[in-house]
Design an enzyme around this catalytic site. Sequence first.
Site, PDB file in Angstrom:
ATOM      1  N   ASP A 160      -5.142   5.511 -12.977  1.00 35.31           N
ATOM      2  CA  ASP A 160      -4.892   4.285 -12.220  1.00 35.31           C
ATOM      3  C   ASP A 160      -6.107   3.348 -12.242  1.00 35.31           C
ATOM      4  OD1 ASP A 160      -2.630   5.706 -11.669  1.00 35.31           O
ATOM      5  OD2 ASP A 160      -2.718   5.484  -9.504  1.00 35.31           O
TER       6      ASP A 160
ATOM      7  N   ALA B 266       0.824  -1.220   0.000  1.00 36.44           N
ATOM      8  CA  ALA B 266       0.000   0.000   0.000  1.00 36.44           C
ATOM      9  C   ALA B 266       0.851   1.260   0.000  1.00 36.44           C
ATOM     10  CB  ALA B 266      -0.899   0.001   1.239  1.00 36.44           C
TER      11      ALA B 266
END
Length: 318
Positions: free
Chosen positions: A147, A98
Amino acid sequence: MTCTASAPGKAILFGEHFVVHGVRAILGAINRRVVVTSSIMDEPVICIRSSLGNCRHGMDEPVRDPRLRPVDYLAKRTTSASPHVEGLCIDIHSEIPAGVGLGSSSATCVATAASLSGLSGMYNKDAICSMAIDAERTIFEDTSGADCTACTYGGLIQYGRDSGFERVPLRGDLELVISDSGVTHSTDTLVRRVAVFADEHPDAFGSMCRRESALINSVLQCLRENDLDSLGDAMRENQTYLCRLGISNDTLDEMITISDSICRGSKITGAGGGGCIIAVARGPANDAARLLGEKGLDSFAVRIDRAGLKTDIPHISP
Ligand code: PMV
């Protein structure tokens, strides 16, 4: 009732930051996934379980952990659109680190939007991508949408904020090497930093945007011809622009020097300030990753994922 969906992470090969200002970017989905399972609950609560944290709260309560805001947003959007759904439980399993620019948040938004849509038998990729971008905006308002688009459709794409996406045909498998600095970054902060640069140096920024655009055109040609040497050179050139924008730092510069000594060319991938760098290897990407590991980098090889979003629900055209 439950529905499971998964979406790949992504790597930006060229054009990060410039894409926010209207230049096209080239991105690839990568072979690491987030898997999300959503279940309908018979009480009015939202329950989220993930490696970032867990939460359980009422429908009218805000989520406390800001990192879970996009998932909470998607859950509440689902319950308000489906009066028969009392509450929801969302389980998230991620293979993507992450906060390091590999699309863990976008892949989570895409897989969550798909698993929630699947609960009502709906599966339309365009609608899911657009929901995922709305969710991402709850943590990063100015997202270009690049994204989520890569995580939804998979493969290698070129993406423009206004023109949308187009597939980039791939000759064979494209393998890349990623090295992770282990330092998490805030995309929002770095995008603001570039906006300040663009405001303060409009001529220099305009000329860099034009050079980045020309570079992207030459990269498309390299990809058509599978010319990996030129692709590596283009990464080195793109990295000089990213340094100029002020999103590199000593750690990343040092990683780039090491990576360039082994690979054809390397650059930051994603927002910078930390996160990851990406490189075109000279031979097999796994060998390059091992050599980089011996030099102290946390490196791994990735392949372009061609499948994109997957679920067990059939696709419904609009
Ligand atoms: O959040 P990251 O590291 O994947 O970076 C996103 C790419 C940017 O171009 C910096 C922002 C955007 O929305 O395109």
